[in-house]
Design an enzyme around this catalytic site. Structure first.
Site, PDB file in Angstrom:
ATOM      1  N   LYS A 197      -7.710   3.642  -8.054  1.00  0.00           N
ATOM      2  CA  LYS A 197      -7.522   4.018  -6.659  1.00  0.00           C
ATOM      3  C   LYS A 197      -8.385   3.138  -5.764  1.00  0.00           C
ATOM      4  O   LYS A 197      -8.965   3.600  -4.788  1.00  0.00           O
ATOM      5  CB  LYS A 197      -7.868   5.490  -6.439  1.00  0.00           C
ATOM      6  CG  LYS A 197      -7.056   6.451  -7.280  1.00  0.00           C
ATOM      7  CD  LYS A 197      -7.189   7.886  -6.845  1.00  0.00           C
ATOM      8  CE  LYS A 197      -8.608   8.383  -6.861  1.00  0.00           C
ATOM      9  NZ  LYS A 197      -9.247   8.311  -8.168  1.00  0.00           N
ATOM     10  N   MET A 210     -19.296   2.785  -2.407  1.00  0.00           N
ATOM     11  CA  MET A 210     -18.036   2.594  -1.665  1.00  0.00           C
ATOM     12  C   MET A 210     -18.287   2.340  -0.186  1.00  0.00           C
ATOM     13  O   MET A 210     -17.744   3.018   0.690  1.00  0.00           O
ATOM     14  CB  MET A 210     -17.139   3.828  -1.839  1.00  0.00           C
ATOM     15  CG  MET A 210     -16.752   4.086  -3.283  1.00  0.00           C
ATOM     16  SD  MET A 210     -15.765   5.574  -3.509  1.00  0.00           S
ATOM     17  CE  MET A 210     -16.969   6.866  -3.182  1.00  0.00           C
ATOM     18  N   ASP A 217      -9.634   3.443 -14.729  1.00  0.00           N
ATOM     19  CA  ASP A 217      -9.598   2.939 -13.359  1.00  0.00           C
ATOM     20  C   ASP A 217     -10.033   1.478 -13.318  1.00  0.00           C
ATOM     21  O   ASP A 217     -10.381   0.881 -14.340  1.00  0.00           O
ATOM     22  CB  ASP A 217     -10.410   3.818 -12.402  1.00  0.00           C
ATOM     23  CG  ASP A 217     -11.903   3.835 -12.719  1.00  0.00           C
ATOM     24  OD1 ASP A 217     -12.420   2.830 -13.226  1.00  0.00           O
ATOM     25  OD2 ASP A 217     -12.551   4.852 -12.420  1.00  0.00           O
TER      26      ASP A 217
END
Length: 267
Positions: free
Chosen positions: A74, A185, A52
């Site tokens: 992502k 996040m 990632d």
């Protein structure tokens, strides 16, 4: 002989990544020194490394020269593969008898959706192994001289994800504990979350910090208060990836930095 060869020669029981198997591994927050030896073993043995965006390029540089790198990030707000597509890709590669390393930033099971991939592999009868990593929620604080726990300050810590904060979520129970809150996040919803925590009773002057790009050459640390954190982050152009910590434990950073500055370097 490379450093890897030397280390592997001294270590007993190095795990073997077999054809048709998938390892779900954590790459840590950035610094290659925070890799586990098992993750390094996977990097050296894999035919295909599915990684990632949070995996540092210095970590990927440790892969075997014959390994093929496939990006499967992502990152929010950017074109990216769906989780279902990534899981299907892992299954397809394993069925082609590839030795597959699924490499994630931090730890695969801490807000990394590694559990979903493990369940998909199990349902497809694909052999897999879980290799834990150093999660950014711990490493970022340590790199910024903020202890996660400290006697006399806190005996618990809360980890939460800010992803999806625009949906219904009750922040009040988190605010009432008095324990430090570590948020992953969170940057796109930082103002909304800090306002919700204050509305739930957390004092506006509660110490808070942002650690961006932790354990990389681009690491930045912003120390502020709960009320001012979102505005300060905008003014100083703090961007993801970043970890946010809220609580009295943030105050310890200044003490540790001051103490370190007083220690004379070796002559």
């Amino acid at each position: 002989m490379t450093a890897w060869d030397s280390m592997a020669a001294r270590r007993e029981g190095v795990p073997v990544l077999m054809p048709g198997h998938v390892w779900l591994a954590g790459a840590g927050p950035g610094d290659p020194g925070l890799l586990t030896l098992d993750a390094l073993a996977g990097l050296q043995q894999a035919d295909v490394i599915v990684h990632d965006a949070l995996v540092d390029r210095r970590v990927l540089a440790l892969a075997a020269k014959t390994a093929r790198l496939e990006f499967a990030g992502k990152r929010g707000g950017k074109p990216s593969a769906s989780q279902a597509d990534i899981s299907e890709r892992l299954i397809a590669l394993a069925r082609d008898a590839c030795r597959v390393l699924r490499l994630k930033g931090g730890d695969p099971f801490v807000f990394g959706r590694g559990g979903e991939e493990a369940l998909a592999l199990a349902a497809a009868n694909i052999p897999f192994r879980i290799i834990p990593g150093v999660t950014a929620g711990l490493a970022a604080l340590a790199a910024a001289s903020i202890p996660v726990t400290l006697r006399g300050v806190n005996r618990a810590v809360i980890f939460a994800a800010g992803h999806g904060a625009d949906q219904d979520f009750d922040w009040a129970p988190l605010a009432r504990t008095g324990a430090p809150i570590v948020l992953y996040m969170v940057m796109h919803h930082l103002a909304r979350i800090t306002e919700a925590l204050m509305a739930a009773g957390l004092a506006p002057q509660t110490p808070a910090a942002i650690i961006a790009s932790a354990a990389t050459p681009h690491e930045r640390v912003l120390v502020s208060t709960l009320a001012a954190l979102a505005a300060d982050a905008r003014d100083q152009k703090f961007e993801p990836p970043a970890i946010v910590v809220i609580g009295e434990i943030v105050k310890v950073r200044a003490q540790l930095l001051a103490a370190a500055a007083c220690i004379a370097p070796p002559t």
